[in-house]
Design an enzyme around this catalytic site. Structure first.
Site: not given
Length: 476
Positions: A32, A72, A263
């Site tokens: 992430d 995201c 991401d």
């Protein structure tokens, strides 16, 4: 006759089971907010990522891999659908009041693999909706900041008798709560805790040692935050190593395809939520035991919109190519590049619902065109990036520059930005108004329009009020 028929059916069933057993397992590991700036195998000599570096040595490291939106939820919808978010309703975040959601008629990667007989499981950050579109057979629970704990929770899936697809998503190295520090100049924790995490060795970094990317200001605040960011990534690496250890214990290293991606880029202004290179150009490492070449670098331009068809190809699951905007790059994974893989499209519309700033991108060869559709607006900040000490140090002191760009140029952007990435990798010199590049600009505009038309992008209407995608407005 009955006996013969039963024997025939039994043989068929055995053949089917054998065929399923030969299909590879697939692990899609998604970090992430992790950029290419912070991995040893991508050239950072400071950060400690031995397990991911080992994956690169045993597999293929892509150097031109791109997400389609540096946000995201929007990015994850593309990863799991093979379609651009502007065509699926996945315009931005799904949580809280943002509440964007993928259209019901989309059939995702996990649903397709379940239908094909795979055991599908997910753990960690989800951040897509609705659940029936992105459905998994099993949902595993663990602290998404402790990747070692996450890996341990996956043992039963790894030992499955069926081929499995494991969607492994960390919260690291996303910024940690609270986003607004007290005092303002305190660095964000990036999920790090003084007491650490169970079974995870703390790997810390000195601010004076970190590498500051050129798009960021080289100051005390940036360095302190990057040191925290590095620490969070080293935690990811340990969990990844643990996951590979479980795979080895299960005897499945040679039957499992492992893909590591992020991401979007690092959670700093100038990267995340932008379509500049630090925001959308990301790590992509693939280890496929069936491929002949190992430890190579692949320069092919691949996109997260290509991941679903690629994974389906890897799993020998049939599909209609027209179902996706992306295409499988399975056949070129163990090459070192391909002239047929030299174009990228990106599409960003929202991050938070208060951050309306649609941008479309085409990259073809050396040239990259950004269309800032809402260029008359001030560029909007994600709430966590605005509160970041890295930004506040510039904002509060009214400094002229943020990294290599002037603050005013970061906040107020022209309609078009054209860059020669080979000569200007930092995207500092906008060629859109240069008459010498008028032909290049026009060519890329035409490509962008064609892309929008092909992918049914509602924002096509912003080209001279082109309403060719509009419906009648009448319910029949």
């Amino acid at each position: 006759m009955t006996s013969l028929l039963n024997f025939s059916c039994s043989n068929q069933k055995q053949e089917v089971v054998k065929e399923e057993d030969n299909r590879p397992n697939v692990i899609l590991f998604v970090a992430d907010d992790h950029g290419t700036d912070a991995l040893g195998c991508y050239g950072n000599p400071i950060i400690k990522t031995p397990n991911l570096d080992k994956l690169a040595k045993e597999g293929v490291r892509f150097t031109n891999a791109y997400c389609t939106s540096a946000s995201c939820a929007a990015s994850r919808s593309v990863i799991l659908s093979g379609k651009f978010g502007h065509a699926t309703g996945s315009y931005g975040h799904v949580h809280d009041y943002h509440h964007f959601s993928t259209f019901d008629n989309v059939k995702s990667l996990s649903n397709r693999l379940t239908d094909a007989g795979y055991l599908t499981a997910r753990i960690g950050k989800y951040h897509v909706a609705p659940e029936h579109v992105y459905l998994f057979d099993e949902v595993l629970n663990a602290d998404p900041r402790n990747t070692v704990e996450m890996a341990d929770k996956c043992v039963d899936v790894i030992n499955s008798k069926k081929p499995f697809f494991l969607y492994f998503c960390t919260d690291d190295p996303h910024r940690g709560h609270p986003f607004k520090p007290e005092p303002w100049y305190a660095p964000n924790t990036f999920g790090n805790k003084k007491e650490g995490y169970k079974d995870v060795a703390q790997v810390t970094y000195k601010p004076e040692d970190v590498l500051v990317p050129e798009f960021l200001p080289d100051n005390k605040q940036s360095r302190e935050e990057i040191a925290q960011y590095y620490q969070s990534i080293s935690r990811i690496d340990q969990g990844f190593g643990k996951l590979m250890s479980h795979l080895k214990d299960a005897g499945k290293l040679d039957t499992t395809i492992v893909i590591y991606i992020s991401d979007n880029g690092m959670a700093f202004p100038g990267a995340k939520t932008t379509v500049y290179e630090p925001g959308i150009k990301l790590p992509c490492i693939i280890k496929d035991p069936t491929k002949s070449k190992k430890g190579i670098t692949n320069t092919a331009r691949v996109s997260w919109v290509d991941l679903t068809p690629t994974i389906l190809d890897m799993a020998a699951v049939s599909y209609d190519k027209e179902d996706f905007h992306g295409k499988s790059f399975n056949s070129v994974i163990d090459s070192e590049g391909s002239k047929d893989w030299n174009q990228i499209y990106a599409s960003h519309t929202f991050h938070e619902i208060t951050m309306y700033y649609p941008m479309r991108v085409v990259i073809d060869g050396d040239y990259k065109l950004i269309w800032n559709i809402a260029n008359r607006l001030e560029y909007p900040f994600a709430s966590d990036l605005w509160a970041a000490s890295t930004w506040q140090a510039i904002y509060r002191n009214k400094e002229e520059y943020f990294g290599h760009k002037k603050v005013k140029d970061y906040m107020f952007r022209p309609e078009f930005e054209l860059f020669n990435l080979s000569k200007d990798p930092n995207e500092s010199n906008n060629l859109a108004e240069d008459e010498n590049y008028a032909e290049t600009l026009q060519s890329l505009k035409s490509q962008m329009k064609s892309f929008q038309l092909k992918t049914k992008d509602p924002w096509l209407i912003m080209w001279d009020h082109d309403n060719s995608l509009q419906g009648t407005g009448v319910n029949l």
